[in-house]
Design a protein around this motif. Structure first.
Motif, PDB file in Angstrom:
ATOM      1  N   VAL A   1       9.641   2.275  -1.098  1.00  0.00           N
ATOM      2  CA  VAL A   1       9.533   1.474   0.243  1.00  0.00           C
ATOM      3  C   VAL A   1      10.347   0.181  -0.266  1.00  0.00           C
ATOM      4  CG1 VAL A   1       7.388   0.450  -0.784  1.00  0.00           C
ATOM      5  CG2 VAL A   1       7.718   0.146   1.707  1.00  0.00           C
ATOM      6  N   THR A   2      11.104  -0.454   0.946  1.00  0.00           N
ATOM      7  CA  THR A   2      12.041  -1.558   1.132  1.00  0.00           C
ATOM      8  C   THR A   2      11.185  -2.484   2.052  1.00  0.00           C
ATOM      9  OG1 THR A   2      13.986  -0.523   0.395  1.00  0.00           O
ATOM     10  CG2 THR A   2      13.904  -2.692   1.432  1.00  0.00           C
ATOM     11  N   LEU A   3      10.874  -3.616   1.585  1.00  0.00           N
ATOM     12  CA  LEU A   3      10.348  -4.669   2.651  1.00  0.00           C
ATOM     13  C   LEU A   3      11.818  -5.514   2.917  1.00  0.00           C
ATOM     14  CD1 LEU A   3       8.108  -6.353   4.117  1.00  0.00           C
ATOM     15  CD2 LEU A   3       8.010  -7.743   2.288  1.00  0.00           C
ATOM     16  N   VAL A   4      11.770  -5.941   4.489  1.00  0.00           N
ATOM     17  CA  VAL A   4      12.623  -6.787   4.891  1.00  0.00           C
ATOM     18  C   VAL A   4      11.687  -8.190   5.471  1.00  0.00           C
ATOM     19  CG1 VAL A   4      14.697  -7.353   6.149  1.00  0.00           C
ATOM     20  CG2 VAL A   4      14.169  -4.975   5.453  1.00  0.00           C
ATOM     21  N   ALA A   5      12.106  -9.233   4.814  1.00  0.00           N
ATOM     22  CA  ALA A   5      11.344 -10.369   5.356  1.00  0.00           C
ATOM     23  C   ALA A   5      12.093 -11.613   5.133  1.00  0.00           C
ATOM     24  CB  ALA A   5       9.810 -10.483   4.704  1.00  0.00           C
ATOM     25  N   ALA A   6      11.393 -12.847   5.460  1.00  0.00           N
ATOM     26  CA  ALA A   6      12.120 -14.106   5.243  1.00  0.00           C
ATOM     27  C   ALA A   6      10.827 -14.983   4.942  1.00  0.00           C
ATOM     28  CB  ALA A   6      12.672 -14.587   6.684  1.00  0.00           C
ATOM     29  N   VAL A   7      11.499 -15.814   3.601  1.00  0.00           N
ATOM     30  CA  VAL A   7      10.470 -16.677   3.143  1.00  0.00           C
ATOM     31  C   VAL A   7      11.230 -17.994   3.133  1.00  0.00           C
ATOM     32  CG1 VAL A   7       9.146 -15.204   1.844  1.00  0.00           C
ATOM     33  CG2 VAL A   7      11.033 -16.140   0.766  1.00  0.00           C
ATOM     34  N   GLY A   8      10.343 -19.237   2.521  1.00  0.00           N
ATOM     35  CA  GLY A   8      10.982 -20.397   2.382  1.00  0.00           C
ATOM     36  C   GLY A   8      11.711 -20.269   0.894  1.00  0.00           C
ATOM     37  N   ASP A   9      12.670 -21.255   0.564  1.00  0.00           N
ATOM     38  CA  ASP A   9      13.232 -21.509  -0.694  1.00  0.00           C
ATOM     39  C   ASP A   9      12.228 -22.333  -1.510  1.00  0.00           C
ATOM     40  OD1 ASP A   9      14.507 -21.250  -2.899  1.00  0.00           O
ATOM     41  OD2 ASP A   9      16.341 -22.399  -2.211  1.00  0.00           O
ATOM     42  N   ASP A  10      11.040 -21.946  -1.938  1.00  0.00           N
ATOM     43  CA  ASP A  10       9.891 -22.637  -2.521  1.00  0.00           C
ATOM     44  C   ASP A  10       9.222 -21.670  -3.252  1.00  0.00           C
ATOM     45  OD1 ASP A  10       8.589 -21.172  -0.520  1.00  0.00           O
ATOM     46  OD2 ASP A  10       7.962 -22.542   0.507  1.00  0.00           O
TER      47      ASP A  10
ATOM     48  N   GLY B   1      -1.228   4.855   4.455  1.00  0.00           N
ATOM     49  CA  GLY B   1      -1.699   5.998   4.151  1.00  0.00           C
ATOM     50  C   GLY B   1      -1.292   6.968   5.033  1.00  0.00           C
ATOM     51  N   LEU B   2      -1.468   6.699   6.432  1.00  0.00           N
ATOM     52  CA  LEU B   2      -1.093   7.484   7.406  1.00  0.00           C
ATOM     53  C   LEU B   2       0.567   7.740   7.402  1.00  0.00           C
ATOM     54  CD1 LEU B   2      -2.335   7.772  11.110  1.00  0.00           C
ATOM     55  CD2 LEU B   2       0.140   7.114  10.755  1.00  0.00           C
ATOM     56  N   LEU B   3       1.274   6.657   7.309  1.00  0.00           N
ATOM     57  CA  LEU B   3       2.531   6.930   7.394  1.00  0.00           C
ATOM     58  C   LEU B   3       3.169   7.782   6.042  1.00  0.00           C
ATOM     59  CD1 LEU B   3       3.620   3.423   8.880  1.00  0.00           C
ATOM     60  CD2 LEU B   3       3.812   5.685  10.052  1.00  0.00           C
ATOM     61  N   ALA B   4       2.617   7.278   4.968  1.00  0.00           N
ATOM     62  CA  ALA B   4       2.947   8.290   3.818  1.00  0.00           C
ATOM     63  C   ALA B   4       2.779   9.695   3.982  1.00  0.00           C
ATOM     64  CB  ALA B   4       2.182   7.652   2.481  1.00  0.00           C
ATOM     65  N   ALA B   5       1.592   9.754   4.446  1.00  0.00           N
ATOM     66  CA  ALA B   5       1.325  11.395   4.813  1.00  0.00           C
ATOM     67  C   ALA B   5       2.349  11.895   5.980  1.00  0.00           C
ATOM     68  CB  ALA B   5      -0.056  11.745   5.156  1.00  0.00           C
TER      69      ALA B   5
ATOM     70  N   TRP C   1       0.790  -1.317  -0.035  1.00  0.00           N
ATOM     71  CA  TRP C   1       0.071   0.000  -0.091  1.00  0.00           C
ATOM     72  C   TRP C   1       0.784   1.278  -0.055  1.00  0.00           C
ATOM     73  CZ3 TRP C   1      -4.819   0.219  -1.416  1.00  0.00           C
ATOM     74  CH2 TRP C   1      -5.802  -1.084  -1.085  1.00  0.00           C
ATOM     75  N   LEU C   2       2.000   1.210   0.848  1.00  0.00           N
ATOM     76  CA  LEU C   2       3.071   2.354   0.604  1.00  0.00           C
ATOM     77  C   LEU C   2       3.314   2.456  -0.776  1.00  0.00           C
ATOM     78  CD1 LEU C   2       4.934   1.985   3.913  1.00  0.00           C
ATOM     79  CD2 LEU C   2       3.948   3.933   3.193  1.00  0.00           C
ATOM     80  N   ALA C   3       3.783   1.590  -1.373  1.00  0.00           N
ATOM     81  CA  ALA C   3       4.216   1.634  -2.913  1.00  0.00           C
ATOM     82  C   ALA C   3       2.825   2.287  -3.644  1.00  0.00           C
ATOM     83  CB  ALA C   3       4.607   0.531  -3.521  1.00  0.00           C
TER      84      ALA C   3
END
Length: 296
Positions: A57-66, A263-267, A49-51
């Protein structure tokens, strides 16, 4: 004053299995529903939603190698999100079954690889992004495996002079870790967001305005999201602001709080005052509930 703002979002990226049903679930029998599968996770939704607002915006996360992990990253990349997402061999990408009724939604969760979020990955991504604001989904803090990464994110942001926001994430795991512990972890963040249930856990019973005021002892600004009833902002300046969104036909509440936060943070990160930030959040939240699914 409008200012440039690069936001790093840290948290969860999972697969949502959305079960949208119009009536009550019939235990032990059949319940008619529309079922869709796609990207989810509070942090990932907020990043998407920020995009949508045009913010870098950059997302830092972890997923499986799948396959699921690769699909989730591809969706966000196509949506304009820069993904600093590690795929962990041997792990399974997290998944959430979302039971979305006309007025409420219930989530059945398998955190999967989200619990493997690595503090080193968080630190590296924050430095690479050159960000000015950190938004942390509360989910990493609410689980022992990912908590060090969440704490690293807040410490790194503080050490770099970034502004910070935290979404309290979910009432049940908040109760499990305890309000005192959680509020200690997020102490003095710039914006703490919580919905009505989470506010009850963190601040005790009472009107949203009073809950938000109480929580300013722990965070500089507090926003209590109340769904269709609007949202309340309280700051350490003692002023309380509130906004009610325009009425829209709700198709699915999934991800509405994440859209509101975006929306709040973007503003706010661009220099808008709290009233304008609340209105921007309400507008994006209304867009979210008007469609099926958690993403734009």
């Amino acid at each position: 004053m409008i200012r440039p703002c690069m936001i790093v979002v840290v948290g969860d990226l999972v697969t949502d299995v959305l079960v949208a049903h119009d009536g009550p679930i019939e235990p032990g029998s059949d319940t008619a529903a529309a079922i869709t599968v796609g990207g989810g996770g509070q942090a990932a939704n907020t990043a998407a939603w920020l995009a949508r607002t045009g913010r870098p915006v950059t997302l830092v996360a972890a997923v499986g190698d799948d396959p699921a992990g690769r699909e989730r990253v591809a969706e966000l990349t196509a949506a304009g999100v820069r993904c600093a997402v590690r795929a962990h061999p041997g792990a399974v990408t997290g998944s959430v079954v979302v039971l979305a009724g006309p007025d409420e939604r219930t989530m059945i969760t398998d955190r999967g690889a989200a619990l493997l979020l690595d503090p080193a990955d968080v630190l590296r991504a924050i430095d690479a992004a050159g960000a000015t604001h950190l938004h942390l989904s509360g989910y990493p803090l609410l689980h022992e495996g990912s908590r060090p990464a969440g704490l690293q994110a807040l410490a790194a942001a503080a050490g770099r002079g970034m502004t910070t926001s935290v979404d309290a994430a979910s009432a049940a795991p908040l109760r499990a870790v305890g309000a005192e512990a959680f509020l200690g972890w997020v102490r003095d963040c710039d914006v703490l967001l919580c919905n009505a249930d989470e506010a009850d856990v963190l601040a005790g019973d009472g009107p949203a305005q009073e809950q938000a005021r109480r929580l300013t002892a722990h965070a500089r600004n507090v926003v209590v999201k109340q769904g269709a009833a609007g949202a309340t902002w309280a700051g350490r300046d003692g002023v309380v602001r509130a906004v009610r969104p325009e009425r829209v036909r709700m198709k699915d509440p999934t991800g509405a709080g994440d859209a509101f936060a975006a929306g709040l943070l973007a503003a706010w990160c661009a220099g808008e005052q709290p009233e304008a930030a609340l209105k921007a959040g309400a507008a994006l939240g209304a867009e979210a509930v008007s469609a099926i699914g958690a993403r734009p």
